[in-house]
Design a protein around this motif. Structure first.
Motif, mmCIF file in Angstrom:
data_model
loop_
_atom_site.group_PDB
_atom_site.id
_atom_site.type_symbol
_atom_site.label_atom_id
_atom_site.label_comp_id
_atom_site.label_asym_id
_atom_site.label_seq_id
_atom_site.Cartn_x
_atom_site.Cartn_y
_atom_site.Cartn_z
ATOM 1 N N ALA A 14 6.328 18.315 9.185
ATOM 2 C CA ALA A 14 7.172 17.118 9.142
ATOM 3 C C ALA A 14 6.912 16.202 10.338
ATOM 4 N N GLU A 15 6.738 16.787 11.519
ATOM 5 C CA GLU A 15 6.464 15.985 12.717
ATOM 6 C C GLU A 15 5.110 15.295 12.608
ATOM 7 N N LEU A 16 4.145 15.993 12.058
ATOM 8 C CA LEU A 16 2.826 15.405 11.868
ATOM 9 C C LEU A 16 2.893 14.230 10.900
ATOM 10 N N ALA A 17 3.648 14.383 9.825
ATOM 11 C CA ALA A 17 3.801 13.304 8.853
ATOM 12 C C ALA A 17 4.468 12.086 9.479
ATOM 13 N N ASP A 18 5.451 12.310 10.344
ATOM 14 C CA ASP A 18 6.107 11.190 11.037
ATOM 15 C C ASP A 18 5.105 10.429 11.909
ATOM 16 N N ALA A 19 4.236 11.172 12.596
ATOM 17 C CA ALA A 19 3.242 10.536 13.453
ATOM 18 C C ALA A 19 2.243 9.737 12.625
ATOM 19 N N VAL A 20 1.840 10.284 11.483
ATOM 20 C CA VAL A 20 0.933 9.551 10.593
ATOM 21 C C VAL A 20 1.600 8.268 10.109
ATOM 22 N N GLU A 21 2.862 8.355 9.734
ATOM 23 C CA GLU A 21 3.581 7.164 9.270
ATOM 24 C C GLU A 21 3.597 6.086 10.343
ATOM 25 N N MET A 67 0.838 -1.194 0.000
ATOM 26 C CA MET A 67 0.000 0.000 0.000
ATOM 27 C C MET A 67 0.875 1.248 0.000
ATOM 28 N N LYS A 68 0.490 2.227 -0.822
ATOM 29 C CA LYS A 68 1.221 3.486 -0.881
ATOM 30 C C LYS A 68 0.355 4.594 -0.288
ATOM 31 N N ILE A 69 0.928 5.297 0.689
ATOM 32 C CA ILE A 69 0.243 6.393 1.358
ATOM 33 C C ILE A 69 1.064 7.661 1.166
ATOM 34 N N VAL A 70 0.409 8.741 0.752
ATOM 35 C CA VAL A 70 1.063 10.048 0.670
ATOM 36 C C VAL A 70 0.521 10.920 1.790
ATOM 37 N N VAL A 71 1.431 11.474 2.590
ATOM 38 C CA VAL A 71 1.053 12.351 3.693
ATOM 39 C C VAL A 71 1.447 13.771 3.321
ATOM 40 N N ALA A 72 0.454 14.642 3.194
ATOM 41 C CA ALA A 72 0.704 16.044 2.839
ATOM 42 C C ALA A 72 -0.234 16.908 3.675
ATOM 43 N N ALA A 73 0.187 17.170 4.900
ATOM 44 C CA ALA A 73 -0.644 17.924 5.841
ATOM 45 C C ALA A 73 0.093 19.174 6.303
ATOM 46 N N ASP A 74 -0.669 20.218 6.570
ATOM 47 C CA ASP A 74 -0.115 21.435 7.142
ATOM 48 C C ASP A 74 0.233 21.164 8.605
ATOM 49 N N SER A 75 0.959 22.064 9.220
ATOM 50 C CA SER A 75 1.300 21.920 10.629
ATOM 51 C C SER A 75 0.064 22.059 11.506
ATOM 52 N N PHE A 76 0.140 21.498 12.695
ATOM 53 C CA PHE A 76 -0.794 21.827 13.768
ATOM 54 C C PHE A 76 -0.111 22.955 14.524
ATOM 55 N N LYS A 77 -0.397 24.170 14.143
ATOM 56 C CA LYS A 77 0.390 25.316 14.588
ATOM 57 C C LYS A 77 0.480 25.401 16.103
ATOM 58 N N GLY A 78 1.715 25.611 16.600
ATOM 59 C CA GLY A 78 1.959 25.679 18.022
ATOM 60 C C GLY A 78 2.099 24.319 18.669
ATOM 61 N N SER A 79 2.016 23.265 17.863
ATOM 62 C CA SER A 79 2.044 21.916 18.416
ATOM 63 C C SER A 79 2.989 21.009 17.628
ATOM 64 N N LEU A 80 2.627 20.684 16.380
ATOM 65 C CA LEU A 80 3.443 19.810 15.541
ATOM 66 C C LEU A 80 3.727 20.492 14.209
ATOM 67 N N THR A 81 4.960 20.417 13.755
ATOM 68 C CA THR A 81 5.279 20.908 12.416
ATOM 69 C C THR A 81 4.698 19.952 11.390
#
Length: 383
Positions: free
Chosen positions: A17-24, A1-15
């Motif tokens: 890139a950090e959000l994408a790592d958590a999704v992964e 399965m191929k997943i693309v993660v392209a999300a904006d930051s949760f401002k003041g909380s997760l950048t």
């Protein structure tokens, strides 16, 4: 399965890139062999520099510049991994959050510090610029920025004026003979998500200057200044800023970029998605994950989630969006290509607690895991 993660930051909380790592992490808890493509994105506002620098393997620069009232501060910008493009947020040097409520005064504030950031990037060899112009504390039509880049603004007696809102009305001529080297070879792409004209009831002064500290008399004076300044610029360059959609953005900075530097104004999300080459990275994906800190009716107005979903829809890829908060009116995003929408919150919690990075990361990981457990259950049942 191929997943693309392209999300904006949760401002003041997760950048982003950090959000994408958590999704992964959440995806791999269910599909450990999956291919997860992480693309940091933003919509041209806060977080744009970090998204593009991290996404291209670039570097950061810190520079001592003048804040909107002339005090020395340290501001940050980025250079993309290829070393060609400088990515700036004007708010880092000329933004409203840099001032206290008592200091806000668009008659006095200046974009000079933004010009200093551009100057530093030119000296480092950059000739392509991406500049987000949201969050300004200014209403000087770019006078301060251009002053820092070597332009002179003169009154009727030939006296040089400092770049600030109160001097728009006093400017009678422009001397651009001292522009710094390299500026004429530079290309400026401006992330601008508003279409306000330069002046008038929907213009820079009437719509935005009150939040920057203007009283009603200042609003009128600033608007008159923009009308006058527009005529001076038109006489010098033949460029009518008042005819440009978005010229009133950032206190007229949108118009200033176009008139003085040939800047092109485009929606921020369109610029970012092109620069990150997100469309090609989606090829062959089974799902796209996007999101931002809060999803509501404004998310369809040039924000990251629906910008991403527009690309995914062209490729018929399902889109799942996550957010810290999902407003009652957020369902409108389903009309813009987002197939399913989830809040990451598992139980009642204070805003401060919710924004703790460790807690936010945990919530993202666990909720993504549950989403993909459901996907796997359906996959097994209907295969």
């Amino acid at each position: 399965m191929k997943i693309v993660v392209a999300a904006d930051s949760f401002k003041g909380s997760l950048t982003s890139a950090e959000l994408a790592d958590a999704v992964e992490t959440g995806v791999r808890a269910v599909y450990p062999q999956s291919e997860v493509i992480k693309v940091p994105v933003a919509d041209g506002g806060e977080g744009t520099v970090q998204a593009l620098v991290d996404g291209t393997g670039g570097l950061y620069r810190t520079v001592n510049v003048r804040d909107p009232l002339g005090k020395t501060i340290t501001a940050l910008y980025g250079i993309t991994g290829d070393g060609k493009t400088a990515v700036l947020e004007m708010a880092s040097a000329s933004g409203l959050p840099l001032l206290t409520a008592d200091e806000r005064n668009p008659m006095k504030t200046s974009t000079y510090g933004t010009g200093e950031l551009i100057k530093d990037a030119l000296e480092k060899g950059c000739r392509e610029f991406l500049i987000g112009i949201g969050g300004s504390a200014t209403n000087d039509c770019g006078m301060g920025m251009m002053e820092a880049l070597g332009m002179k603004f003169l009154d009727s007696s030939g006296k040089e004026l400092s770049g600030c809102g109160e001097n728009l009305i006093r400017t009678e001529s422009i001397d651009d003979s001292g522009l710094i080297p390299g500026l004429k070879e530079a290309d400026f792409l401006i992330a601008c998500d508003v279409d306000n004209p330069l002046f008038g009831q929907n213009g820079a002064a009437h719509v935005y200057s009150r939040q920057k500290g203007a009283d009603e008399q200042m609003v009128l004076e600033l608007d008159k200044g923009l009308v006058h300044f527009n005529e001076v610029v038109k006489e010098k360059y033949g460029f009518p800023m008042n005819e440009l959609s978005g010229a009133g953005a950032a206190g007229g900075l949108g118009g200033g970029f176009a008139a003085f530097l040939g800047g092109r104004l485009k929606p921020g999300i369109d610029i970012i998605l092109t620069m990150t080459d997100l469309s090609s990275k989606m090829d062959g994906a089974d799902f796209v994950i996007t999101g931002e800190g809060r999803i509501d009716f404004q998310s369809v107005m040039g924000k990251t989630p629906t910008g991403v979903s527009r690309l995914a829809a062209e490729k018929k890829i399902p889109v799942i969006a996550i957010a810290g908060a999902v407003a009652d009116n957020a369902g409108i995003v389903h009309e813009h290509g987002i197939n399913a929408l989830f809040s990451i919150m598992n139980h009642p919690i204070t805003l401060d607690e919710a924004m703790e990075p460790e807690k936010a990361r945990f919530f993202v990981e666990k909720n993504i895991e549950e989403i993909f457990r459901l996907i796997k259950t359906c996959e097994n049942k209907f295969s």
